[in-house]
Design a protein around this motif. Structure first.
Motif, short mmCIF file in Angstrom:
data_model
loop_
_atom_site.label_atom_id
_atom_site.label_comp_id
_atom_site.label_asym_id
_atom_site.label_seq_id
_atom_site.Cartn_x
_atom_site.Cartn_y
_atom_site.Cartn_z
N THR A 45 98.03 64.71 -51.20
CA THR A 45 98.25 65.22 -51.39
C THR A 45 97.67 66.92 -52.03
N ARG A 46 96.96 65.98 -53.63
CA ARG A 46 95.89 65.62 -53.82
C ARG A 46 94.71 66.16 -52.87
N ALA A 47 94.59 65.04 -52.27
CA ALA A 47 93.29 65.37 -51.44
C ALA A 47 93.29 67.10 -50.11
N LEU A 48 94.52 66.74 -49.84
CA LEU A 48 94.66 67.99 -50.05
C LEU A 48 94.06 69.44 -50.65
N ARG A 49 95.46 69.41 -51.00
CA ARG A 49 94.53 70.59 -52.24
C ARG A 49 93.41 70.71 -53.06
N LEU A 50 92.77 69.81 -52.93
CA LEU A 50 90.69 69.89 -52.95
C LEU A 50 90.45 70.30 -52.35
N LEU A 51 90.89 70.07 -50.91
CA LEU A 51 90.57 70.67 -49.67
C LEU A 51 90.13 71.87 -49.28
N ARG A 102 86.49 62.22 -62.96
CA ARG A 102 85.90 60.87 -61.96
C ARG A 102 87.17 60.83 -60.81
N THR A 103 88.31 61.09 -60.98
CA THR A 103 89.86 61.14 -60.16
C THR A 103 89.49 61.92 -59.38
N VAL A 104 88.47 63.29 -59.45
CA VAL A 104 87.73 65.08 -58.10
C VAL A 104 87.38 64.11 -57.28
N ARG A 109 87.24 61.16 -50.49
CA ARG A 109 87.69 60.45 -49.50
C ARG A 109 88.11 61.57 -48.52
N LEU A 110 87.26 63.07 -48.78
CA LEU A 110 87.32 63.57 -48.02
C LEU A 110 86.22 63.75 -47.01
N GLY A 144 85.55 63.10 -42.61
CA GLY A 144 84.85 64.00 -42.07
C GLY A 144 84.25 65.43 -42.39
N TYR A 145 84.75 64.91 -43.41
CA TYR A 145 84.57 66.96 -44.28
C TYR A 145 83.13 66.85 -45.63
N PRO A 146 82.12 67.46 -44.56
CA PRO A 146 81.38 67.49 -45.53
C PRO A 146 80.61 68.70 -46.81
N VAL A 147 81.88 67.79 -47.85
CA VAL A 147 81.57 67.98 -49.22
C VAL A 147 80.15 68.17 -49.69
N LEU A 148 78.85 69.05 -50.00
CA LEU A 148 78.26 68.61 -50.78
C LEU A 148 77.87 68.72 -51.90
#
Length: 322
Positions: free
Chosen positions: A6-12, A35-37, A43-44, A48-52
């Protein structure tokens, strides 16, 4: 669904909503530590999500473009907006894009929650696009030209003129515009050394190059394209003064029919094109503007207006009229 998912989807969703987020901002939004961020960002990335990540002032986390298309998160209103856009794209007059837009709309419909699906259905069912048939432009041509404009690169066109003659044109593209359902390219013609307007439906192929365009003074693109469409391709230019304010007249004239400019506060100048000396249709359009007409050119337009006036002046009421 686990708290981590849930948190990963919220972050996305947060990364999609803004260009750059700092670590502390994301931690505050998610109510977690920085640190959790960082772990959630990793994880994203693994999905396959390119988080820069960028450092320094103005830096932070940014969702970039990857090699593959990952799932896209949409809110309910965003889904409605996308569905409306796809519906309009299906009637855009671009060859091949209509079927792709309908397939994308069907794919979107399959994954929407029932409440959002009903809203999308209500909106799209209420939409309708009624347009007269126009020659279709190729979606591949549009994408190639838009890319060349974005990258500032020259291209070669396999182009067919209005008389059917085909040839190659070397150009520097500046803008692609949709005007009243038809697509045009505004570009610098390297061989003719002048600005030109090209119709996309007459382009057989576009060949991009690696040569950059040359910076040069550019006229008003929209005004130049409209002038080219309404007057440039015709044998006769018609110019008349209408004794009505600009804001009243311009809303009565379709974009591809004529150009109109102010001539003081209470009049405007209308310019249009005519072929083969047939001024009748232009005269009828001028009459429909509802103001006194002063003919500037050609002089024979006045005779056509007088003929129409005489013809309309003998109209009678039919015997069976009520």
């Amino acid at each position: 669904m686990s708290n981590v998912t849930t948190r990963a989807l919220r972050l996305l969703a947060l990364l999609q909503s803004r260009t750059v987020w700092t670590g502390p901002e994301l931690a505050a939004e998610l109510a977690v530590t920085e640190r959790t961020v960082r772990r959630d960002v990793d994880r994203l990335r693994s999905m396959g999500y390119p988080v820069l990540t960028s450092a320094g002032h103005g830096g932070g986390y940014q969702l970039g473009a990857g090699r593959e298309l990952p799932p896209l998160l949409l809110g309910s209103q965003e889904a409605v907006a996308v569905a409306v856009g796809l519906r309009l794209a299906a009637a855009s007059g671009l060859e091949g894009l209509d079927a792709e837009a309908l397939r994308a709309l069907a794919a979107l419909d399959r994954i929407l929650p029932p409440t959002v699906r009903s809203e999308v259905s209500a909106v799209t069912d209420a939409l309708g696009v009624v347009a007269r048939p126009v020659p279709a432009a190729s979606a591949a041509v549009l994408i190639a030209l838009a890319t060349a404009v974005r990258d500032g690169l020259r291209v070669r066109l396999d182009y067919e003129k209005g008389d059917g003659e085909r040839g190659e044109r070397r150009i520097e593209p500046r803008r692609v515009l949709s005007v009243d359902g038809r697509w045009y390219l505004f570009a610098w013609d390297l061989d003719r050394e002048d600005w030109r307007t090209f119709r996309l439906d007459r382009m057989q192929a576009v060949h991009p190059s690696t040569f950059p365009i040359t910076p040069r003074p550019t006229p008003s693109i929209e005004a130049t394209v409209r002038q080219s469409i309404t007057v440039g391709g015709y044998t006769t230019e018609v110019v008349a003064r209408i004794r009505r304010p600009l804001h009243e007249v311009e809303k009565l004239i379709p974009v591809r029919a004529a150009t109109v400019t102010a001539d003081g506060e209470h009049a405007c100048i209308v310019r249009a094109g005519s072929d083969s000396g047939d001024l009748r249709w232009v005269a009828m359009h001028l009459i429909s503007l509802g103001g006194p007409i002063e003919v500037i050119q050609p002089p024979e337009l006045l005779s056509v207006l007088e003929e129409i006036s005489a013809w309309a002046g003998v109209a009678t009421l039919a015997p069976d009229a009520r």
